[in-house]
Motif scaffolding. Sequence first.
Motif, PDB file in Angstrom:
ATOM      1  N   GLU A 191     -24.117  13.099  21.675  1.00 35.70           N
ATOM      2  CA  GLU A 191     -23.076  13.892  21.064  1.00 35.70           C
ATOM      3  C   GLU A 191     -21.995  14.277  22.185  1.00 35.70           C
ATOM      4  OE1 GLU A 191     -24.664  17.325  19.024  1.00 35.70           O
ATOM      5  OE2 GLU A 191     -24.548  18.628  21.066  1.00 35.70           O
ATOM      6  N   VAL A 192     -20.481  14.205  21.893  1.00 40.52           N
ATOM      7  CA  VAL A 192     -19.819  14.669  22.901  1.00 40.52           C
ATOM      8  C   VAL A 192     -19.132  16.077  22.413  1.00 40.52           C
ATOM      9  CG1 VAL A 192     -17.566  13.834  23.749  1.00 40.52           C
ATOM     10  CG2 VAL A 192     -18.991  12.211  23.017  1.00 40.52           C
ATOM     11  N   VAL A 193     -19.272  16.781  23.353  1.00 41.00           N
ATOM     12  CA  VAL A 193     -18.597  18.036  23.354  1.00 41.00           C
ATOM     13  C   VAL A 193     -17.107  18.148  23.886  1.00 41.00           C
ATOM     14  CG1 VAL A 193     -18.777  20.727  23.724  1.00 41.00           C
ATOM     15  CG2 VAL A 193     -20.729  19.157  23.374  1.00 41.00           C
ATOM     16  N   ALA A 194     -16.114  18.162  23.100  1.00 41.87           N
ATOM     17  CA  ALA A 194     -14.718  18.141  23.962  1.00 41.87           C
ATOM     18  C   ALA A 194     -14.131  19.570  24.310  1.00 41.87           C
ATOM     19  CB  ALA A 194     -13.670  17.716  22.571  1.00 41.87           C
ATOM     20  N   HIS A 195     -13.417  19.318  25.248  1.00 43.21           N
ATOM     21  CA  HIS A 195     -12.807  20.541  25.891  1.00 43.21           C
ATOM     22  C   HIS A 195     -11.366  20.495  26.161  1.00 43.21           C
ATOM     23  CE1 HIS A 195     -16.635  22.482  27.115  1.00 43.21           C
ATOM     24  NE2 HIS A 195     -17.168  21.255  27.326  1.00 43.21           N
ATOM     25  N   GLY A 196     -10.559  20.393  24.944  1.00 42.97           N
ATOM     26  CA  GLY A 196      -9.189  20.169  24.932  1.00 42.97           C
ATOM     27  C   GLY A 196      -8.998  18.629  25.570  1.00 42.97           C
ATOM     28  N   THR A 197      -8.845  17.739  24.791  1.00 42.33           N
ATOM     29  CA  THR A 197      -9.155  16.549  25.373  1.00 42.33           C
ATOM     30  C   THR A 197      -8.713  15.405  24.225  1.00 42.33           C
ATOM     31  OG1 THR A 197     -10.618  15.030  26.138  1.00 42.33           O
ATOM     32  CG2 THR A 197     -11.343  16.341  24.653  1.00 42.33           C
ATOM     33  N   THR A 198      -8.561  14.064  24.706  1.00 42.43           N
ATOM     34  CA  THR A 198      -8.324  12.896  23.925  1.00 42.43           C
ATOM     35  C   THR A 198      -9.433  11.839  24.468  1.00 42.43           C
ATOM     36  OG1 THR A 198      -6.078  13.293  23.875  1.00 42.43           O
ATOM     37  CG2 THR A 198      -6.736  11.180  23.495  1.00 42.43           C
ATOM     38  N   PHE A 199     -10.284  11.298  23.567  1.00 41.15           N
ATOM     39  CA  PHE A 199     -11.269  10.449  23.903  1.00 41.15           C
ATOM     40  C   PHE A 199     -11.680   9.630  22.883  1.00 41.15           C
ATOM     41  CE2 PHE A 199     -13.041  14.069  22.097  1.00 41.15           C
ATOM     42  CZ  PHE A 199     -14.178  13.798  21.183  1.00 41.15           C
ATOM     43  N   ASP A 200     -12.319   8.541  23.325  1.00 38.35           N
ATOM     44  CA  ASP A 200     -12.659   7.416  22.263  1.00 38.35           C
ATOM     45  C   ASP A 200     -14.396   7.459  22.216  1.00 38.35           C
ATOM     46  OD1 ASP A 200     -10.344   6.633  21.908  1.00 38.35           O
ATOM     47  OD2 ASP A 200     -10.429   4.757  23.136  1.00 38.35           O
ATOM     48  N   VAL A 201     -14.743   7.183  20.915  1.00 41.75           N
ATOM     49  CA  VAL A 201     -16.153   7.227  20.627  1.00 41.75           C
ATOM     50  C   VAL A 201     -16.429   5.736  20.025  1.00 41.75           C
ATOM     51  CG1 VAL A 201     -18.447   8.097  19.671  1.00 41.75           C
ATOM     52  CG2 VAL A 201     -16.704   9.582  20.919  1.00 41.75           C
ATOM     53  N   SER A 202     -17.300   5.101  20.415  1.00 46.61           N
ATOM     54  CA  SER A 202     -17.556   3.758  19.893  1.00 46.61           C
ATOM     55  C   SER A 202     -19.013   3.578  19.381  1.00 46.61           C
ATOM     56  CB  SER A 202     -17.164   2.731  20.700  1.00 46.61           C
ATOM     57  OG  SER A 202     -15.544   2.852  21.169  1.00 46.61           O
ATOM     58  N   VAL A 203     -19.216   2.898  18.412  1.00 41.93           N
ATOM     59  CA  VAL A 203     -20.669   2.719  18.020  1.00 41.93           C
ATOM     60  C   VAL A 203     -20.431   1.111  17.486  1.00 41.93           C
ATOM     61  CG1 VAL A 203     -22.715   2.991  16.579  1.00 41.93           C
ATOM     62  CG2 VAL A 203     -21.089   4.830  17.346  1.00 41.93           C
ATOM     63  N   LEU A 204     -20.288   0.190  18.455  1.00 37.93           N
ATOM     64  CA  LEU A 204     -19.946  -1.372  18.158  1.00 37.93           C
ATOM     65  C   LEU A 204     -21.197  -2.015  18.035  1.00 37.93           C
ATOM     66  CD1 LEU A 204     -16.491  -1.600  20.013  1.00 37.93           C
ATOM     67  CD2 LEU A 204     -16.955  -0.795  17.691  1.00 37.93           C
ATOM     68  N   GLU A 205     -22.132  -1.819  18.896  1.00 34.55           N
ATOM     69  CA  GLU A 205     -23.394  -2.406  18.904  1.00 34.55           C
ATOM     70  C   GLU A 205     -24.615  -1.445  18.583  1.00 34.55           C
ATOM     71  OE1 GLU A 205     -22.153  -2.088  22.346  1.00 34.55           O
ATOM     72  OE2 GLU A 205     -20.419  -3.271  22.164  1.00 34.55           O
ATOM     73  N   ARG A 206     -25.437  -2.088  17.814  1.00 35.44           N
ATOM     74  CA  ARG A 206     -26.670  -1.354  17.387  1.00 35.44           C
ATOM     75  C   ARG A 206     -27.369  -0.315  18.412  1.00 35.44           C
ATOM     76  NH1 ARG A 206     -31.940  -3.676  14.225  1.00 35.44           N
ATOM     77  NH2 ARG A 206     -32.685  -1.697  13.601  1.00 35.44           N
ATOM     78  N   ASP A 207     -27.528   0.909  18.084  1.00 41.13           N
ATOM     79  CA  ASP A 207     -28.206   1.880  19.205  1.00 41.13           C
ATOM     80  C   ASP A 207     -27.456   1.988  20.458  1.00 41.13           C
ATOM     81  OD1 ASP A 207     -30.261   2.000  17.136  1.00 41.13           O
ATOM     82  OD2 ASP A 207     -31.279   0.226  17.930  1.00 41.13           O
ATOM     83  N   THR A 208     -26.267   1.658  20.681  1.00 42.74           N
ATOM     84  CA  THR A 208     -25.534   1.899  21.811  1.00 42.74           C
ATOM     85  C   THR A 208     -24.021   2.775  21.406  1.00 42.74           C
ATOM     86  OG1 THR A 208     -26.462   0.202  22.894  1.00 42.74           O
ATOM     87  CG2 THR A 208     -24.705   1.004  23.871  1.00 42.74           C
ATOM     88  N   VAL A 209     -24.022   3.726  22.119  1.00 45.58           N
ATOM     89  CA  VAL A 209     -22.752   4.553  21.995  1.00 45.58           C
ATOM     90  C   VAL A 209     -21.938   4.441  23.318  1.00 45.58           C
ATOM     91  CG1 VAL A 209     -21.824   6.986  21.548  1.00 45.58           C
ATOM     92  CG2 VAL A 209     -23.817   6.040  20.403  1.00 45.58           C
ATOM     93  N   HIS A 210     -20.575   4.231  23.139  1.00 50.53           N
ATOM     94  CA  HIS A 210     -19.628   4.073  24.509  1.00 50.53           C
ATOM     95  C   HIS A 210     -18.735   5.333  24.128  1.00 50.53           C
ATOM     96  CE1 HIS A 210     -20.982   0.199  25.254  1.00 50.53           C
ATOM     97  NE2 HIS A 210     -21.069   0.030  23.798  1.00 50.53           N
ATOM     98  N   VAL A 211     -18.585   5.968  25.299  1.00 49.56           N
ATOM     99  CA  VAL A 211     -17.588   7.095  25.263  1.00 49.56           C
ATOM    100  C   VAL A 211     -16.603   6.909  26.694  1.00 49.56           C
ATOM    101  CG1 VAL A 211     -17.186   9.658  25.600  1.00 49.56           C
ATOM    102  CG2 VAL A 211     -19.402   8.830  24.504  1.00 49.56           C
ATOM    103  N   HIS A 212     -15.200   7.191  26.090  1.00 41.56           N
ATOM    104  CA  HIS A 212     -14.253   6.961  26.993  1.00 41.56           C
ATOM    105  C   HIS A 212     -13.213   7.943  26.983  1.00 41.56           C
ATOM    106  CE1 HIS A 212     -10.081   4.437  27.913  1.00 41.56           C
ATOM    107  NE2 HIS A 212     -10.758   4.951  28.866  1.00 41.56           N
TER     108      HIS A 212
END
Length: 342
Positions: A191-212
């Motif tokens: 999980e991603v906890v935001a602190h006043g922000t802009t970000f991407d969350v991707s689940v494009l491959e099985r069992d792998t999460v990308h955060v940018h």
Amino acid sequence: MAEHDRNPFAQDQLKREAADWFLKMQEPDAEQRHRPAFDQWLARGAMHRAAYNRIANLYLTSENVDWINLPPAQPVRGTMRRTTFAIIGLAMLVSFLVWKLMFSPMGTSGPELAASPAPGRDMVAAQLVTRLGEIRAVRLADGSRLTLDTDTLVTVDFRKAMRMLRVEHGRARFDVAHEPRPFIVDAGESEVVAHGTTFDVSVLERDTVHVHLLRGSVEVRRSELASGRRGPALAWLRPGEGVSIADRDPAAVPVKPVREAVADWPSGSVDFKAATLGDVVRMANRYSATKIRLGDRQMAAIPVSGVFRVTDADKLATSLALLLNLQLARKPGEVVLMIPGK
């Protein structure tokens, strides 16, 4: 960046240069005679690449037009009648909007927006989804903005004490509004906890999460444990950084810079810098039922620079064929790029 890239009066000159290069690259021996100088010209900045692509797209859209045998213009009939109906329709639309503003409950939103908790209710949940090839922006009830990439499903669950969201699959951008409730995005086992922000969350491959992360700061951690305790922290990101987490691997993975092309996806047009043909094709194939295929595996390593619209596979393949001097073959469900003579 070259000084004239920032000068609006240099646009005509840039257009002329782009048109000149486009004509040069159509010559039979363009690869031998012009390719090094052409690549240097493209590398001068995004405006050069965009100008060249505009010229190429104009050529692609106009080459099928028979400018000599255009049909004659049709006379305009019923102008007054159409104008009258338009005025009546506009009046009805204005009346409907006034009625909505005056008599609809304040704070409610359409089915595409996540609602805030109503009095006496603990939470309101909604699911947001996009079809293949669709990019959709949604304003949430707290003022945050959510952009869903193609083939994406996000669950929005706004409670009294927190704002919970989950990316089931696909990719989403979160532009988070400030308020006391925490903004937490769940994906996979993290999980991603935001602190006043802009970000991407991707689940494009099985069992792998990308955060940018684009702006602000975020904490990436494991999801809440079965015992109810907070999961361990994996990483804190700074703007421009990203992290990939595999569900099967509980350890934190290295934080690394993210390529600029990743930040452009909500526009549908991506500025590829020092990319490869394989990178462009992989991204485009996510948006279309018609797939781009390379006739030779080695073609994936061909360097590509430029601004390309990745949401139209057929037009993109045609632009790449012109830009890289490749042959094009259309087959049911796919467009094949091939090296001439192979």
